[in-house]
Design a protein around this motif. Structure first.
Motif, PDB file in Angstrom:
ATOM      1  N   ASP A 116       0.869  -1.179   0.000  1.00  0.00           N
ATOM      2  CA  ASP A 116       0.000   0.000   0.000  1.00  0.00           C
ATOM      3  C   ASP A 116       0.901   1.222   0.000  1.00  0.00           C
ATOM      4  O   ASP A 116       1.762   1.362   0.882  1.00  0.00           O
ATOM      5  CB  ASP A 116      -0.884   0.031   1.250  1.00  0.00           C
ATOM      6  N   ALA A 117       0.712   2.129  -0.966  1.00  0.00           N
ATOM      7  CA  ALA A 117       1.605   3.282  -1.024  1.00  0.00           C
ATOM      8  C   ALA A 117       0.986   4.431  -1.800  1.00  0.00           C
ATOM      9  O   ALA A 117       0.282   4.233  -2.795  1.00  0.00           O
ATOM     10  CB  ALA A 117       2.930   2.895  -1.679  1.00  0.00           C
ATOM     11  N   TYR A 118       1.229   5.629  -1.309  1.00  0.00           N
ATOM     12  CA  TYR A 118       0.954   6.850  -2.065  1.00  0.00           C
ATOM     13  C   TYR A 118       2.252   7.224  -2.785  1.00  0.00           C
ATOM     14  O   TYR A 118       3.355   6.962  -2.293  1.00  0.00           O
ATOM     15  CB  TYR A 118       0.563   7.989  -1.134  1.00  0.00           C
ATOM     16  N   TYR A 119       2.116   7.881  -3.940  1.00  0.00           N
ATOM     17  CA  TYR A 119       3.318   8.312  -4.656  1.00  0.00           C
ATOM     18  C   TYR A 119       3.067   9.668  -5.308  1.00  0.00           C
ATOM     19  O   TYR A 119       1.925  10.065  -5.576  1.00  0.00           O
ATOM     20  CB  TYR A 119       3.706   7.302  -5.738  1.00  0.00           C
ATOM     21  N   THR A 120       4.139  10.383  -5.549  1.00  0.00           N
ATOM     22  CA  THR A 120       4.106  11.576  -6.392  1.00  0.00           C
ATOM     23  C   THR A 120       5.193  11.420  -7.433  1.00  0.00           C
ATOM     24  O   THR A 120       6.244  10.819  -7.170  1.00  0.00           O
ATOM     25  CB  THR A 120       4.346  12.870  -5.594  1.00  0.00           C
ATOM     26  N   LEU A 121       4.946  11.943  -8.617  1.00  0.00           N
ATOM     27  CA  LEU A 121       5.894  11.805  -9.718  1.00  0.00           C
ATOM     28  C   LEU A 121       5.896  13.073 -10.546  1.00  0.00           C
ATOM     29  O   LEU A 121       4.829  13.607 -10.881  1.00  0.00           O
ATOM     30  CB  LEU A 121       5.514  10.613 -10.603  1.00  0.00           C
ATOM     31  N   SER A 122       7.096  13.585 -10.845  1.00  0.00           N
ATOM     32  CA  SER A 122       7.250  14.752 -11.718  1.00  0.00           C
ATOM     33  C   SER A 122       8.201  14.393 -12.848  1.00  0.00           C
ATOM     34  O   SER A 122       9.272  13.827 -12.610  1.00  0.00           O
ATOM     35  CB  SER A 122       7.798  15.953 -10.940  1.00  0.00           C
ATOM     36  N   ILE A 123       7.801  14.708 -14.086  1.00  0.00           N
ATOM     37  CA  ILE A 123       8.600  14.406 -15.274  1.00  0.00           C
ATOM     38  C   ILE A 123       8.798  15.704 -16.043  1.00  0.00           C
ATOM     39  O   ILE A 123       7.830  16.390 -16.370  1.00  0.00           O
ATOM     40  CB  ILE A 123       7.906  13.373 -16.177  1.00  0.00           C
ATOM     41  N   SER A 124      10.043  16.038 -16.344  1.00  0.00           N
ATOM     42  CA  SER A 124      10.310  17.276 -17.078  1.00  0.00           C
ATOM     43  C   SER A 124      11.464  17.060 -18.061  1.00  0.00           C
ATOM     44  O   SER A 124      12.224  16.107 -17.948  1.00  0.00           O
ATOM     45  CB  SER A 124      10.652  18.420 -16.117  1.00  0.00           C
ATOM     46  N   ALA A 125      11.545  17.960 -19.027  1.00  0.00           N
ATOM     47  CA  ALA A 125      12.622  17.926 -20.014  1.00  0.00           C
ATOM     48  C   ALA A 125      13.265  19.302 -20.069  1.00  0.00           C
ATOM     49  O   ALA A 125      12.576  20.320 -20.139  1.00  0.00           O
ATOM     50  CB  ALA A 125      12.094  17.529 -21.385  1.00  0.00           C
ATOM     51  N   THR A 126      14.574  19.345 -20.023  1.00  0.00           N
ATOM     52  CA  THR A 126      15.314  20.594 -20.084  1.00  0.00           C
ATOM     53  C   THR A 126      16.341  20.508 -21.211  1.00  0.00           C
ATOM     54  O   THR A 126      16.745  19.408 -21.612  1.00  0.00           O
ATOM     55  CB  THR A 126      16.037  20.876 -18.757  1.00  0.00           C
ATOM     56  N   PRO A 127      16.778  21.642 -21.758  1.00  0.00           N
ATOM     57  CA  PRO A 127      17.780  21.585 -22.829  1.00  0.00           C
ATOM     58  C   PRO A 127      19.137  21.148 -22.305  1.00  0.00           C
ATOM     59  O   PRO A 127      19.504  21.433 -21.166  1.00  0.00           O
ATOM     60  CB  PRO A 127      17.805  23.023 -23.356  1.00  0.00           C
TER      61      PRO A 127
END
Length: 433
Positions: free
Chosen positions: A156-167
């Protein structure tokens, strides 16, 4: 029951082992595959729970969920319902992918986070996250990519995820931004006799031209086309960077430079003497490359919203007359299908004004938050014939109740040829119409 006990033991043993279950090199067996092998070695891969877990991982690779970067999401995994999440997106040459995740769990959570690229024969694994749920990858060509996250069994787990692209590089003109770029790669030149092999970045004469990354100066010269020019070498990427139309050259051949060091100043020398001052910036590796994604910045990713725990155990249904079930969280994403009012959905994650939901057939997609609501009350009806109530919409789903007429039930929601109901005793499940 004995199989289930050994499954739990194997999962705990894997999660508590002295070796880190996530961190490894690209040349080792990836953590996900090592986990699968541990199940096989313990003869647990054929258990119902393990089979459901393996199927969820494969389903995540085949689903058509897509996102646009930057993207953030917060969600929940339930121990009794093995699941996985995927995020498909387009990556461009010259971008660096950055993934940051966080997990909140009462257990010692092991999460698997893997990046894949689409090849002719399917998804190919590129890299996996470290133990802190972070990942970085630099793209050398345009790719269709997919990120899959999946917790170990019985978690059982909560999660957060952030995905980004930079030059990969910084803009080589100090203080310039995307709006400063006014002429692009491939544009016609000299009446179509040649094409533009770079981008033009406009700025006031005398503005510093800076090193977009670390490297060394290979040439400082003057020519009719570029006027005063500087060539720089990037050993890491085997690139040559070309800076033209300079007003002044402030480096010497052979000099080592760091990112941000001044190379010269913006001007309009060479064939640019009748144009506003600007820097012509080119990238070469055997031939010219389009520099745009190497220097163009993207919108900064926002932090994933905290997961709203009120949705942890709730069943939802569509409250709009009809709503588009989309492949991604936004109106521009592909419509996978249309859902009618009272269609059952399970909320599994959220991204700004959108919910990621799972349908009873396990397919995942996105709906606007305003289009669905928790299931609270249902229509009271009487069964006309005996029926079996099951945990899912297929005939192999576990029966939870056998109903005989004239039993009263409450119709809560529906999906295709099935009804989601509640009995007078409070049991919920699915029956065929």
């Amino acid at each position: 029951m004995q199989k289930f006990f050994w499954l739990v033991a194997a999962v705990l043993l894997y999660g508590c082992s002295g070796s880190n279950p996530i961190k490894t090199t690209l040349f080792d067996v990836p953590p996900y595959k090592r986990y699968v092998r541990s199940l096989e070695k313990a003869d647990l891969d054929k258990t119902v729970m393990a089979q459901a877990w393996l199927a969820a991982g494969q389903r995540a690779l085949n689903d058509s969920v897509e996102v646009s970067l930057p993207f953030s999401e917060s969600g929940y995994f339930k121990a009794t319902e093995p699941d996985a999440r995927s995020y498909q997106f387009i990556a461009k040459e010259g971008q660096v992918l950055t993934v940051n995740g966080a997990v909140v769990s009462f257990q010692n959570a092991t999460f698997f986070l893997d990046l894949f690229s689409w090849e002719e024969d399917g998804w190919k694994e590129l890299v996996h996250a470290d133990s802190s749920m972070t990942m970085s990858y630099e793209f050398e060509k345009d790719m269709t990519c997919l990120i899959r996250i999946q917790p170990e069994l019985l978690l059982d787990a909560y999660y957060t995820l952030s995905i980004s692209a930079t030059p990969v590089l910084i803009n080589p003109v100090a203080g310039a931004d995307n709006k400063s770029i006014g002429s692009f790669y491939g544009a016609s030149r000299d009446g179509g006799k040649r094409s533009h092999e770079g981008v033009d970045i406009f700025a006031k004469k005398g503005t510093p031209v800076i090193a977009p990354t670390s490297g060394y100066i290979s040439r400082v010269s003057t020519n009719n086309l570029g006027g005063k020019v500087v060539w720089m070498q990037d050993k890491k990427r085997q690139h040559s960077y070309y800076f033209a139309h300079l007003d002044s050259q402030l480096v010497k051949p052979g000099a080592t430079v760091k990112q941000g060091d001044t190379l010269g100043t913006v001007g309009n020398t060479g064939n640019a003497r009748y144009t506003p001052s600007h820097l012509h910036f080119g990238i070469y590796r055997s031939k010219s490359k389009d520099p745009i994604n190497y220097i163009r910045t993207l919108e900064a990713v926002t932090e994933a919203l905290p997961w709203d725990t009120t949705f942890r155990q709730s069943d939802f249904k569509v409250v709009s007359k009809e709503v588009n079930f989309r492949a991604g969280p936004g109106e521009k994403h592909l419509v996978k299908t249309s859902l009618k009012k009272d269609t059952y959905v399970k909320v599994i994650a959220q991204s700004n004004a959108w919910y990621r939901v799972a349908l009873p057939d396990k397919s995942q997609g996105f709906l606007t938050k305003k289009s669905i609501a928790p299931i609270e009350n249902g229509k009271r009806i009487k069964l006309k014939s005996p029926a079996v109530v099951r945990t899912g919409i297929n005939d192999e789903a576990v029966p939870v109740a056998h109903l005989n007429k004239p039993t009263t039930i409450y119709l809560l929601a529906q999906f295709e040829g099935y009804q989601f109901i509640k009995t007078k005793e409070g049991l919920t499940g699915w029956l065929v119409l």
